[in-house]
Write a protein that holds these residues in place. Structure first.
Motif, PDB file in Angstrom:
ATOM      1  N   GLU A  10       2.958  -2.416   6.775  1.00 32.11           N
ATOM      2  CA  GLU A  10       4.303  -2.486   5.867  1.00 32.11           C
ATOM      3  C   GLU A  10       4.472  -1.136   5.474  1.00 32.11           C
ATOM      4  OE1 GLU A  10       7.367  -4.199   4.168  1.00 32.11           O
ATOM      5  OE2 GLU A  10       6.028  -5.111   5.660  1.00 32.11           O
ATOM      6  N   LYS A  11       3.393  -0.401   4.941  1.00 36.18           N
ATOM      7  CA  LYS A  11       3.563   1.097   4.512  1.00 36.18           C
ATOM      8  C   LYS A  11       4.192   1.858   5.783  1.00 36.18           C
ATOM      9  CE  LYS A  11       1.401   4.547   1.998  1.00 36.18           C
ATOM     10  NZ  LYS A  11       0.101   5.081   1.033  1.00 36.18           N
ATOM     11  N   GLU A  12       3.715   1.876   6.769  1.00 42.16           N
ATOM     12  CA  GLU A  12       4.198   2.652   7.939  1.00 42.16           C
ATOM     13  C   GLU A  12       5.831   2.372   8.298  1.00 42.16           C
ATOM     14  OE1 GLU A  12       0.434   3.374  10.634  1.00 42.16           O
ATOM     15  OE2 GLU A  12       1.251   1.534  10.544  1.00 42.16           O
ATOM     16  N   LYS A  13       5.957   1.078   8.242  1.00 40.85           N
ATOM     17  CA  LYS A  13       7.438   0.487   8.450  1.00 40.85           C
ATOM     18  C   LYS A  13       8.359   1.363   7.230  1.00 40.85           C
ATOM     19  CE  LYS A  13       6.392  -3.866  10.665  1.00 40.85           C
ATOM     20  NZ  LYS A  13       6.163  -5.085  10.556  1.00 40.85           N
ATOM     21  N   LEU A  14       7.856   1.053   6.233  1.00 37.16           N
ATOM     22  CA  LEU A  14       8.650   1.632   4.957  1.00 37.16           C
ATOM     23  C   LEU A  14       8.812   3.124   5.136  1.00 37.16           C
ATOM     24  CD1 LEU A  14       7.410  -0.680   2.099  1.00 37.16           C
ATOM     25  CD2 LEU A  14       9.706  -0.502   3.159  1.00 37.16           C
ATOM     26  N   GLN A  15       7.840   3.870   5.463  1.00 35.98           N
ATOM     27  CA  GLN A  15       7.763   5.029   5.451  1.00 35.98           C
ATOM     28  C   GLN A  15       8.868   5.959   6.851  1.00 35.98           C
ATOM     29  OE1 GLN A  15       3.602   6.437   5.975  1.00 35.98           O
ATOM     30  NE2 GLN A  15       3.524   6.926   3.811  1.00 35.98           N
ATOM     31  N   GLU A  16       8.764   5.029   7.954  1.00 41.19           N
ATOM     32  CA  GLU A  16       9.769   5.074   9.053  1.00 41.19           C
ATOM     33  C   GLU A  16      11.300   5.122   8.582  1.00 41.19           C
ATOM     34  OE1 GLU A  16       9.806   2.736  12.901  1.00 41.19           O
ATOM     35  OE2 GLU A  16       7.890   4.177  12.871  1.00 41.19           O
ATOM     36  N   ALA A  17      11.459   3.809   7.765  1.00 43.55           N
ATOM     37  CA  ALA A  17      12.748   3.392   7.234  1.00 43.55           C
ATOM     38  C   ALA A  17      13.331   4.415   6.279  1.00 43.55           C
ATOM     39  CB  ALA A  17      12.810   2.249   6.548  1.00 43.55           C
ATOM     40  N   TYR A  18      12.274   5.150   5.383  1.00 47.13           N
ATOM     41  CA  TYR A  18      12.590   6.117   4.444  1.00 47.13           C
ATOM     42  C   TYR A  18      13.032   7.245   5.294  1.00 47.13           C
ATOM     43  CZ  TYR A  18      12.099   9.265   0.647  1.00 47.13           C
ATOM     44  OH  TYR A  18      12.367  10.488  -0.168  1.00 47.13           O
TER      45      TYR A  18
END
Length: 53
Positions: A10-18
């Motif tokens: 989830e953190k990797e997905k959020l960092q990518e979205a950011y």
């Protein structure tokens, strides 16, 4: 090799979205400041979610 099909956390997905959102902010800031401010606020919300993880 085995990491090829590893699901993203989830953190990797959020960092990518950011990162993607910041790119959009940069592009919009050259054209429409109001839109850039809105996108920056969305990016800030994503950053807050990352911090909570």
């Amino acid at each position: 090799m085995f990491g090829l099909f590893k699901k993203k956390s989830e953190k990797e997905k959020l960092q990518e979205a950011y990162t993607k959102k910041l790119s959009e902010v940069h592009k919009a800031s050259q054209i429409n400041r109001k839109e850039a401010d809105r996108l920056a606020a969305e990016a800030e919300e994503i950053a807050k979610k990352i911090e909570k993880l």
